[in-house]
Write an enzyme that holds these catalytic residues in place. Structure first.
Site, PDB file in Angstrom:
ATOM      1  N   GLU B  53       0.858  -1.182   0.000  1.00 42.51           N
ATOM      2  CA  GLU B  53       0.000   0.000   0.000  1.00 42.51           C
ATOM      3  C   GLU B  53       0.889   1.226   0.000  1.00 42.51           C
ATOM      4  O   GLU B  53       1.696   1.399   0.904  1.00 42.51           O
ATOM      5  CB  GLU B  53      -0.844   0.061   1.278  1.00 42.51           C
ATOM      6  N   ASP B  64      -5.591   8.094  11.502  1.00 38.92           N
ATOM      7  CA  ASP B  64      -4.235   7.643  11.800  1.00 38.92           C
ATOM      8  C   ASP B  64      -3.720   8.107  13.154  1.00 38.92           C
ATOM      9  O   ASP B  64      -3.982   9.220  13.591  1.00 38.92           O
ATOM     10  CB  ASP B  64      -3.279   8.113  10.698  1.00 38.92           C
ATOM     11  N   TYR B 178     -11.036  -4.676   4.134  1.00 38.67           N
ATOM     12  CA  TYR B 178     -10.057  -4.231   5.124  1.00 38.67           C
ATOM     13  C   TYR B 178     -10.749  -4.222   6.479  1.00 38.67           C
ATOM     14  O   TYR B 178     -11.651  -3.413   6.713  1.00 38.67           O
ATOM     15  CB  TYR B 178      -9.587  -2.832   4.747  1.00 38.67           C
TER      16      TYR B 178
END
Lengths: 396, 273
Positions: B53, B64, B178
């Protein structure tokens, strides 16, 4: 037309651009809000607290000396600065606080820029017996130290955010990260008409009390609606709150005033609708101050509450449809308006609505003496004394 | 770009092979600089990564944790743009045998233009897009642009996802699904949550044969093994960036990926999908 649509869209704007972890929480929040919203008892409690606790309705004050001085329209000030905690933010925090309690969430998360929303959250947390964690950019902690102290006195925990521009944008991002992590136990009490659906709708609905009162007051005191309404726009909650109940009154001009900072041509401003283009930040599509690569741009305003690169999606929609018009006032113009209002009316406004006053001062002389120009005075200026003194070169 | 340099997009599904748990490596492009990413991608592929990725840095990475935030800000400081990321992918795709995907927040893609971005990504040899702030509800137009250019759009599921959302994502996701291991942001964790196996099981029942890869918090061979015991792939990101920071010669990060590879290969073969 009733907006937003089922997916939270205002035309092409709004929506829910969030990590999957938050999608169920947003759907749960929307369902809880719709259920509460349909329960008369919920609104009764909200209105009772607005009345008995927050001091509503706030006055609609005819600023005679200021009107005379400007030599045009009659200025009517919607005095949100007189609401408990000193700004309109309390309307939204009372509403969402009641909703959080109804949902059984014991911990409130919030972001704050100027600190007014943080203080209003800390206040409501104390009132309702909930825990409060407030994220605030380090730069804002510095320039709004009085509000930081107020929040702490009210029992809230203030967490400074060191990332990026260290202002409201980063505080919101960090609040979202907290919510992603503690979603089961926490309620994210977002303070403006920004973020993913249902926030722009929900915050608007709670803030609409400003416009509902103002509309009724104008009709009862003057026998007619105002010709124009001016309000400042950062995220856009006080402006949308006062605009919304007038949306179908075609004769009423709606004017939002953004922060032109040091001037639109300097790049150091926060005029999202005036100088941005559509993009996605903090969960919704709206106008956004961004560079050519889609990176969010640093912003500037003398007023922490307007220092934000995004804007509520419904404002984007109102701009595109032409129902509202958006202009900007510089730091210097806001500061001059601050002094003008102080010396002609004995009112120290917050620097955010001083931007609205600045535009009203330009507009009023172009209007007739019989015309009514309503200004949303969204908060009081006590919190800005340090900033104003510094800008005027005065050492306190 | 010469004709020979144009790579054909490799479907992300190529990373998932029966009996071999897929190891998926995330890197922020341009961290600490473009030259390091240029060397790291083939090195990680050689060390045993099955899919890489390429993270496009963004100014406001909501999903994040501290490590990827720092990497993103550093890359932006270094002037990295989506165009650099597309260019780097075009350079690297012919050099590695594994599929490449872009991980990007939605705004840089929207700003580039969905159609133009997908066209360029496909020409660069990228097989798919992973967009952490784009749920299926908002993904229709990007999905269509991906489909027009033969790209796969990966969607996410989280422990908080309801049965309705499992069904929605199972229907719409392409390439793989995911799975976010925990309710939280990315970043190395000492322990993965207790409910991981149950969560993967729930998704498996809803998703049928679609490959499932688990990320967020995975930072050790033991954790990777635990994930691979139930899922088809393991995604590692923050730990790799930490190791690249510690050792820009890439010795540590390639050794670590090799360790993960061996841990996964050492598992009892024959876990059937």
């Amino acid at each position: 037309m009733n907006l937003p649509d089922a997916g939270g869209h205002f035309g092409p704007y709004g929506g829910r651009f969030v990590p999957e972890t938050l999608m169920p929480a947003l759907l749960e929040l929307e369902a809880a809000y719709r259920a509460a919203s349909a329960a008369p008892a919920f609104w009764e409690e909200f209105h009772a607290l607005c009345r008995n606790y927050a001091g509503r309705p706030t006055p609609l004050y005819h600023a005679r000396r200021l009107s005379q001085k400007l030599g045009g329209a009659q200025l009517l000030l919607k005095r949100e600065d007189l609401a408990h905690t000193g700004a309109h933010k309390i309307n939204n925090t009372l509403g969402q606080g009641l909703l959080a309690r109804r949902m059984g969430k014991g911990r409130l998360i919030a972001e704050t820029g100027a600190g007014q929303h943080g203080v209003a959250v800390a206040t409501v947390a104390a009132l309702l017996g909930l825990e409060a964690v407030v994220y605030m950019g380090e730069e804002d902690v510095r320039r709004q130290s009085l509000n930081v102290f107020r929040m702490k006195l009210l029992g809230a925990e203030v967490r400074p955010v060191h990332a990026g521009s260290r202002t409201l944008k980063e505080a919101i991002t960090e609040a979202f990260r907290d919510w992603v992590t503690n979603v089961a136990t926490s309620y994210y009490l977002l303070g403006s008409v920004v973020g993913p659906h249902p926030y722009p709708m929900m915050v608007r609905d709670f803030q609409a009390i400003i416009g509902q009162e103002a509309r009724a007051q104008a009709l009862s005191d003057y026998g007619r609606l105002p010709d124009a309404i001016v309000a400042c726009v950062g995220g856009g909650s006080n402006s949308l709150g006062i605009f919304h109940p007038f949306r179908d009154d075609a004769s009423v001009r709606l004017i939002g005033v953004e922060a032109a900072g040091k001037g639109l041509d300097t790049g150091e401003h926060s005029a999202t609708l005036g100088a941005g283009r559509p993009g996605v930040l903090h969960g919704s599509r709206s106008y956004l101050l961004q560079d050519e690569q889609g990176q969010v741009r640093p912003t500037h305003s003398i007023s922490a509450g307007l220092d934000y690169p995004g804007v509520g999606p419904e404002h984007a929609y109102l701009k595109d449809t032409g129902r509202a018009q958006y202009v900007a006032a510089t730091d210097a113009e806001a500061l001059a308006a601050f002094q003008l209002l102080a010396t002609t009316e004995g009112i120290l406004p917050a620097l955010e609505p001083a931007h609205a006053v600045a535009h009203a001062a330009k507009l009023a002389p172009q209007m007739g003496r019989e015309q009514l120009l309503m200004v949303c005075l969204s908060g009081r200026g006590d919190k800005d004394m340090d900033t104003v003194a510094q800008a005027l070169g005065v050492k306190l | 770009m010469s004709r020979a340099a144009i790579a054909h997009p490799r479907p992300l599904g190529q990373a998932f092979r029966k009996g071999r748990p897929a190891l998926i490596a995330y890197l922020t492009v341009g961290y600490p600089d473009l030259a390091t990413t240029r060397r790291a991608v083939p090195a990680l592929a050689a060390a045993g990564a099955d899919l890489i990725e390429l993270g496009i840095p963004f100014s406001d990475p909501l999903a994040d944790g501290a490590t990827i935030q720092e990497a993103s800000f550093a890359a932006l400081e270094g002037g990295i743009t989506p165009a650099h990321c597309l260019g780097l992918a075009a350079e690297l795709a012919p050099q590695v045998a594994v599929p490449l995907a872009f991980m990007s927040y939605y705004n840089p893609i929207a700003s580039y233009g969905e159609e133009a971005f997908c066209a360029q990504a496909a020409r660069s040899g990228v097989g798919g897009l992973i967009v952490p702030d784009l749920p299926p509800e908002e993904g229709e137009s990007l999905e269509a642009a991906c489909a027009r250019h033969g790209l796969e759009l990966v969607y996410f599921l989280a422990p908080t996802s309801t049965p309705e959302r499992l069904a929605l994502v199972a229907k719409r996701a392409r390439g793989f699904i995911y799975l976010v291991s925990l309710t939280g942001v990315t970043g190395a964790r000492a322990a993965l949550p207790a409910g991981l196996e149950e969560f993967v099981g729930r998704v498996r029942r809803a998703a049928g044969p679609k490959p499932l890869a688990v990320g967020f918090g995975v930072a050790s061979p033991e954790q990777a093994r635990r994930v691979a015991a139930v899922a088809d792939g393991v995604i590692v990101g923050s730990r790799l960036l930490q190791l690249i920071k510690e050792d820009p010669t890439l010795g540590k990060v390639t050794a670590f990926v090799g360790e993960l590879r061996r841990a996964l290969d050492g598992m009892a073969a024959g876990k059937g999908r």
